[in-house]
Scaffold this motif. Structure first.
Motif, mmCIF file in Angstrom:
data_model
loop_
_atom_site.group_PDB
_atom_site.id
_atom_site.type_symbol
_atom_site.label_atom_id
_atom_site.label_comp_id
_atom_site.label_asym_id
_atom_site.label_seq_id
_atom_site.Cartn_x
_atom_site.Cartn_y
_atom_site.Cartn_z
ATOM 1 N N LEU A 10 0.628 -0.788 -0.450
ATOM 2 C CA LEU A 10 0.234 -0.369 -0.129
ATOM 3 C C LEU A 10 0.600 1.245 0.083
ATOM 4 O O LEU A 10 0.146 2.074 -0.831
ATOM 5 C CB LEU A 10 -0.966 0.099 1.542
ATOM 6 C CG LEU A 10 -1.838 1.263 1.142
ATOM 7 C CD1 LEU A 10 -3.285 1.263 0.264
ATOM 8 C CD2 LEU A 10 -2.553 0.954 2.499
ATOM 9 N N ARG A 11 1.497 1.097 0.721
ATOM 10 C CA ARG A 11 2.845 2.257 0.623
ATOM 11 C C ARG A 11 3.662 2.648 -0.198
ATOM 12 O O ARG A 11 3.731 3.579 -0.937
ATOM 13 C CB ARG A 11 3.841 1.952 1.855
ATOM 14 C CG ARG A 11 4.920 3.432 1.747
ATOM 15 C CD ARG A 11 5.884 2.534 2.989
ATOM 16 N NE ARG A 11 7.235 3.455 2.915
ATOM 17 C CZ ARG A 11 8.469 3.608 1.851
ATOM 18 N NH1 ARG A 11 8.149 2.644 1.136
ATOM 19 N NH2 ARG A 11 8.869 4.222 2.043
ATOM 20 N N ARG A 16 4.289 5.182 -5.965
ATOM 21 C CA ARG A 16 4.358 4.851 -7.566
ATOM 22 C C ARG A 16 3.183 5.163 -8.524
ATOM 23 O O ARG A 16 3.449 5.709 -9.140
ATOM 24 C CB ARG A 16 4.965 2.980 -7.957
ATOM 25 C CG ARG A 16 5.641 3.072 -6.949
ATOM 26 C CD ARG A 16 7.369 3.022 -7.024
ATOM 27 N NE ARG A 16 7.936 2.561 -6.307
ATOM 28 C CZ ARG A 16 9.188 2.963 -6.201
ATOM 29 N NH1 ARG A 16 9.976 4.013 -6.638
ATOM 30 N NH2 ARG A 16 10.189 2.749 -5.106
ATOM 31 N N GLY A 17 2.250 5.345 -7.921
ATOM 32 C CA GLY A 17 0.552 5.665 -8.579
ATOM 33 C C GLY A 17 -0.152 4.415 -9.181
ATOM 34 O O GLY A 17 -1.485 5.091 -9.467
ATOM 35 N N THR A 18 0.686 3.642 -9.833
ATOM 36 C CA THR A 18 0.117 2.499 -10.658
ATOM 37 C C THR A 18 0.955 0.909 -9.771
ATOM 38 O O THR A 18 1.297 0.688 -9.079
ATOM 39 C CB THR A 18 0.537 2.402 -12.066
ATOM 40 O OG1 THR A 18 1.478 1.717 -11.953
ATOM 41 C CG2 THR A 18 -0.154 4.253 -12.356
ATOM 42 N N ILE A 19 -0.761 0.401 -10.001
ATOM 43 C CA ILE A 19 -0.276 -1.218 -8.881
ATOM 44 C C ILE A 19 1.148 -1.813 -10.158
ATOM 45 O O ILE A 19 2.375 -2.581 -10.032
ATOM 46 C CB ILE A 19 -1.463 -1.955 -9.507
ATOM 47 C CG1 ILE A 19 -2.644 -1.913 -8.504
ATOM 48 C CG2 ILE A 19 -1.163 -3.292 -9.277
ATOM 49 C CD1 ILE A 19 -3.617 -2.213 -7.776
ATOM 50 N N ASP A 24 6.271 -3.940 -10.765
ATOM 51 C CA ASP A 24 7.818 -4.176 -11.525
ATOM 52 C C ASP A 24 9.169 -3.527 -10.331
ATOM 53 O O ASP A 24 9.748 -4.368 -10.683
ATOM 54 C CB ASP A 24 8.129 -2.776 -12.402
ATOM 55 C CG ASP A 24 9.003 -2.791 -12.861
ATOM 56 O OD1 ASP A 24 9.845 -3.728 -14.096
ATOM 57 O OD2 ASP A 24 10.360 -1.632 -13.134
ATOM 58 N N VAL A 25 8.370 -2.718 -9.673
ATOM 59 C CA VAL A 25 9.856 -2.835 -8.232
ATOM 60 C C VAL A 25 10.108 -3.596 -7.499
ATOM 61 O O VAL A 25 11.040 -4.121 -7.290
ATOM 62 C CB VAL A 25 9.598 -0.799 -7.204
ATOM 63 C CG1 VAL A 25 10.378 -0.841 -5.795
ATOM 64 C CG2 VAL A 25 9.249 0.125 -8.684
ATOM 65 N N GLY A 53 -12.138 6.676 -12.799
ATOM 66 C CA GLY A 53 -11.179 6.649 -13.962
ATOM 67 C C GLY A 53 -10.542 5.919 -14.439
ATOM 68 O O GLY A 53 -10.925 4.448 -13.998
ATOM 69 N N ARG A 54 -9.334 5.272 -14.984
ATOM 70 C CA ARG A 54 -8.401 4.333 -15.180
ATOM 71 C C ARG A 54 -7.372 4.816 -13.922
ATOM 72 O O ARG A 54 -6.000 3.628 -13.706
ATOM 73 C CB ARG A 54 -7.200 4.774 -16.493
ATOM 74 C CG ARG A 54 -8.496 4.470 -17.674
ATOM 75 C CD ARG A 54 -8.090 4.887 -18.677
ATOM 76 N NE ARG A 54 -8.877 4.121 -20.088
ATOM 77 C CZ ARG A 54 -8.186 4.114 -21.079
ATOM 78 N NH1 ARG A 54 -7.110 4.271 -21.406
ATOM 79 N NH2 ARG A 54 -9.132 3.958 -22.304
ATOM 80 N N THR A 55 -7.829 5.218 -12.674
ATOM 81 C CA THR A 55 -6.471 5.787 -11.485
ATOM 82 C C THR A 55 -7.024 4.967 -10.405
ATOM 83 O O THR A 55 -8.018 5.392 -9.919
ATOM 84 C CB THR A 55 -5.562 6.841 -11.596
ATOM 85 O OG1 THR A 55 -6.898 7.968 -11.309
ATOM 86 C CG2 THR A 55 -5.339 6.875 -13.127
ATOM 87 N N LEU A 56 -6.116 4.565 -9.687
ATOM 88 C CA LEU A 56 -6.800 4.579 -7.898
ATOM 89 C C LEU A 56 -5.915 5.348 -7.157
ATOM 90 O O LEU A 56 -4.548 6.209 -7.387
ATOM 91 C CB LEU A 56 -5.828 2.919 -7.842
ATOM 92 C CG LEU A 56 -6.518 1.498 -8.528
ATOM 93 C CD1 LEU A 56 -5.937 0.421 -7.312
ATOM 94 C CD2 LEU A 56 -7.677 1.504 -7.606
#
Length: 318
Positions: A10-11, A16-19, A24-25, A53-56
């Motif tokens: 969650l942190r 990062r802003g996206t799953i 990746d990280v 929209g397309r963001t969480l």
């Protein structure tokens, strides 16, 4: 009970802003990250993520958990450091992020001495741009960073990072050795203004060094003719030594030259600042201390706490 591993996901999402970027990280699959976050939401009993929209977006409740997760991770890091301090041998892995000059000019003797003095200590080193390296060290993907900042261009500050000045590195006008360029115009250069009509090599647009170099030329009364762009400072050296360009280069870069260049002092003796940074929660780690202390004990370095701003009377690093 909330699980720390899921809280870290969650942190990371808050950073990062996206799953996809979190996956990746942390070397997970996106579906695994989504499943773990869904399970965390069930454990918390409140909505943590809201799709817009397309963001969480993280809900206020999620932001509360993120703040506490930072504290928990710091506590874990301090506990690990305290445990390691009870041992008679320095062990473990230190993930180090450095910029190119530091990798070439500073790290080889440090790594050699670390290998001899602390044979059970593993150092993993990655070349990174300073801004990205500081961000990733704050985010716990690196442990220690060697970064730089140019005059008037402060590197990003993060509250959880402890910064110490490593050295102040003089910047000079680099030219080919006299007679090497086959062009008398290069040989006649004795000041920055004399280089106004010569071709230049600089780092790409957006780099602090590029902005600083352009401003220096403009203050000297001319717009530099930038014909070559590369982030590789070894390429800068080659282009200058071969008589194809001039450049503004720091002393540590010029130190790697084998005598094919000459350097001209600049007005005001400008310097870039090189510093180390690590998380406050890891400063007592014997492994981190071993690497950082050895870096600061190298010839010409500063082995003390300090701001990352050069004092006006600081002597040039030669």
């Amino acid at each position: 009970m909330l699980e720390l591993r899921r809280l870290r996901l969650l942190r990371e999402l808050s950073i990062r802003g996206t799953i996809a970027e979190v996956a990746d990280v942390l070397s997970y699959s996106p579906s695994s990250v989504s499943q773990q976050l869904t399970q965390l939401e069930a454990e918390a009993g409140v909505e943590l993520l809201r799709r817009t929209g397309r963001t969480l977006q993280l809900t206020p409740q999620a932001q509360v958990l993120v703040a506490h997760t930072e504290e928990l991770l710091g506590s874990m890091e301090r506990a690990e450091a305290a445990l390691a301090a009870t041992l008679s041998t320095v062990t473990g892995t230190v993930r180090l992020a450095v910029f190119q000059t530091a990798m070439l000019a500073l790290m080889p003797p440090v790594l050699r001495e670390l290998r001899t003095t602390y044979p059970r200590l593993r150092v993993e080193m990655s070349q990174q741009e300073p801004a990205e390296a500081l961000h990733e060290t704050s985010s716990r993907n690196f442990d220690l960073v060697v970064a730089e900042q140019y005059p008037g261009h402060a590197a990003p500050h993060y509250e959880n990072l402890d910064r110490r000045v490593l050295t102040h590195d003089a910047i000079r006008l680099a030219l080919p050795a006299r007679g090497a360029a086959g062009n008398a115009e290069f040989d006649r250069v004795a000041t920055l203004e004399h280089a106004a009509h010569l071709p230049w090599v600089m780092e790409p647009e957006g780099a602090a060094s590029r902005h600083w170099a352009e401003q220096s030329c403009r203050l000297a009364g001319f717009e530099p003719d930038v014909r070559y762009e590369t982030a590789d400072l070894q390429a800068h050296l080659q282009l200058v030594a071969s008589g194809n360009a001039v450049a503004l280069l720091p002393a540590l870069v010029l130190r790697t030259d084998s005598g094919t260049l000459r350097a001209v002092e600049l007005p005001g003796a400008p310097m870039r600042t090189i510093f180390t940074a690590m998380r406050h929660s890891s400063t007592q780690s014997p492994a981190m201390q071993a690497v950082r202390s050895l870096l600061h004990r190298q010839p010409g370095m500063i082995d003390e706490q300090g701001s990352a701003d050069p004092p006006p009377t600081k002597r040039l690093l030669r």
